[in-house]
Every structure is written in structure tokens, then in C-alpha cells.
Design an enzyme around this catalytic site. Structure first.
Site, short mmCIF file in Angstrom:
data_model
loop_
_atom_site.label_atom_id
_atom_site.label_comp_id
_atom_site.label_asym_id
_atom_site.label_seq_id
_atom_site.Cartn_x
_atom_site.Cartn_y
_atom_site.Cartn_z
N SER A 138 -16.69 -66.06 18.45
CA SER A 138 -17.89 -65.29 18.77
C SER A 138 -18.67 -65.01 17.50
CB SER A 138 -17.50 -63.96 19.43
OG SER A 138 -18.60 -63.09 19.55
N TYR A 148 -12.26 -56.44 18.74
CA TYR A 148 -12.79 -57.68 19.28
C TYR A 148 -13.26 -58.59 18.13
CZ TYR A 148 -15.59 -60.88 22.12
OH TYR A 148 -16.11 -62.00 22.73
#
Length: 257
Positions: A138, A148
Site C-alpha cells: 500500500s 497497518y
């Protein structure tokens, strides 16, 4: 002629579903992995009806040891020509407000499962003399936005390291850094989509660009011109500024969640 066979994790929705449909259109047989059996079987039926390829369903929770073992067994005991590690895991709270078990589960899905399945797959591929691996990281990997981001950075570095060890072999390794994608991911977390509409990419844009880059042997794929430029610039941004920007950025919670 034997069709190529791809395994896609997180295949029941969003980007994973997009990969599955695109590969089916390219005449791949598929192994579809996710927790939602109903949606997986609906997708498998649709693929077999529309494209005439075979779609196998594996119901597994990659935050668990048993789930990872189940998928790894498939990788080690059957031919997988392309592995796409795409399964996602988002948390509704920040580090301090999240339960330790939730943080562990998230890291297991985004890092532990990716590492184990990747290594199992590329070892088989190297022995056969062909194959491809795509790990979905990401743009968050370039920030400091919680666990994350930390897990996605781990996947980025791990995949680049693996690509280095496999340089000169017929096995391609690609890590994908998508920006914001129009999926139900944010809806499930109960947050509004931040930013202007133009920053949001479609699933098809990300799938098409990343598969093209993987087929060209590109190690790092950043779909979208704006995101590719941002990724280049990020390398020169001082970490203090990255931390400041990451701390100031937050997803707006909706009142009904």
C-alpha cells in the site's frame, strides 16, 4: 493445453475479486481464498459460467495458524503459477485504542501469511522453472499511519528482498503499492472516503496496471500517475515531515458506526 493456475487471497471482494475476474478472462484457472464462503462460491460459479475456466474455493481465515496452513498446503501440493497475496485487514481504531489481539491478527494477515505463502510458492516455482508472485502492499507503507502502515512496509521490504534473491531466475516478484481504491474497505470500517474524488482509483485500474508491471518483471508497481509521482517524491521527504503528515491525517468516522 494446460491453463495457467493462479491463487488469489482476499478474493471475495474488492481488489482480490478484480484480480480473479481479470485472470479468468485471460484463461487462468483459479484458487479463490477468503473467509466468506458464500461470496467465494458465487464468484466461482460466475467465473466458470462466463469464462469456462475452473475456480476452486478455499475458505480460510489468514489471521489463524490453521488458515495459513490450509492455504500453504494447497501451494505446496498443487501447481500454482501465480500467487497474489491480497488479503486485507483494517482496524477501526488507532494503536493505543486497539486491542493487542486485533493488532496481532492484522499483522498475521498482512505480514505473517504473506511471508509464509510467498516463500512456499516461490520455492515451488523455482524448482519448476517458472512462476510469478504479486504481493499487495500500500502507499500507506510510505507513511507512519499505525500498524497497518508498519505491516505494509514490512511486506514492501520483504518482497523487494525476495526479488533480489530471485534475480536471474524465471520467477518474477512484484509488490504493488495502491493508493485509495473504490472498494467497500472504508465502508466496512465505518469511515468516510477522504480527499477529492480524483485521488480514488478503480479496482480495474489497479488490477490492469499491476498485472502489466508484473508481466514485465517490474519489482515495484505503483498504479496511477499521481501515486507513482508521490512515491518518487516520498523518498526525499524528511521523516519528521512524514510523521507530521501521518499524524495529521485521519479517517473521518461516521456517526452511525
Amino acid at each position: 493445453m494446460t491453463r495457467p493456475r493462479a491463487l488469489v487471497t482476499g478474493a471475495s471482494s474488492g481488489l482480490g475479486r478484480g484480480y480473479a475476474l481479470s485472470l479468468a478472462a485471460d484463461h487462468y484457472d483459479l484458487v479463490l481464498v477468503a473467509r466468506d464462503e458464500t461470496r467465494l462460491r458465487e464468484l466461482a460459479t460466475s467465473i466458470e459460467t462466463e469464462h469456462g475456466t475452473h475456480a476452486e474455493v478455499v475458505v480460510a481465515d489468514l489471521s489463524t495458524r490453521s488458515g495459513i496452513d490450509m492455504v500453504r498446503t494447497v501451494v505446496e501440493t498443487s501447481r500454482i503459477d501465480l500467487l497474489i497475496n491480497n488479503a486485507g485487514y483494517g482496524l477501526k481504531q488507532g494503536l493505543l485504542d486497539s486491542d493487542a489481539a486485533e493488532l496481532e491478527d492484522q499483522d498475521m494477515v498482512l505480514t505473517g501469511a504473506v511471508r509464509e505463502l510467498s516463500l512456499a510458492a516461490v520455492k515451488q516455482m523455482r524448482e519448476r522453472g517458472r512462476g510469478g508472485l504479486i504481493n499487495v502492499s500500500s502507499m500507506a507503507a510510505l507513511t507512519t499511519m499505525g500498524q497497518y502502515a508498519a505491516s505494509k512496509m514490512s511486506t514492501l521490504v520483504f518482497t523487494e528482498a525476495l526479488a533480489g534473491e530471485l534475480r536471474g531466475t524465471p520467477v518474477t516478484v512484484t509488490v504493488v503499492l495502491p493508493g485509495f481504491i473504490r472498494t467497500r474497505f472504508h465502508e466496512r470500517l465505518g469511515v468516510d472516503r477522504p480527499g477529492p474524488g480524483w485521488i480514488w482509483l478503480s479496482v480495474q485500474q489497479v488490477v490492469t496496471a499491476s498485472l502489466r508491471d508484473a508481466r514485465r518483471g517490474k519489482v515495484v508497481s505503483v498504479p496511477g500517475v499521481s501515486y507513482a509521482l508521490a512515491a518518487r517524491i516520498a523518498r526525499f521527504v524528511p521523516r519528521s515531515l512524514v510523521r507530521w503528515g501521518s499524524t495529521g491525517f485521519s479517517l473521518s468516522r461516521r456517526d452511525d458506526h
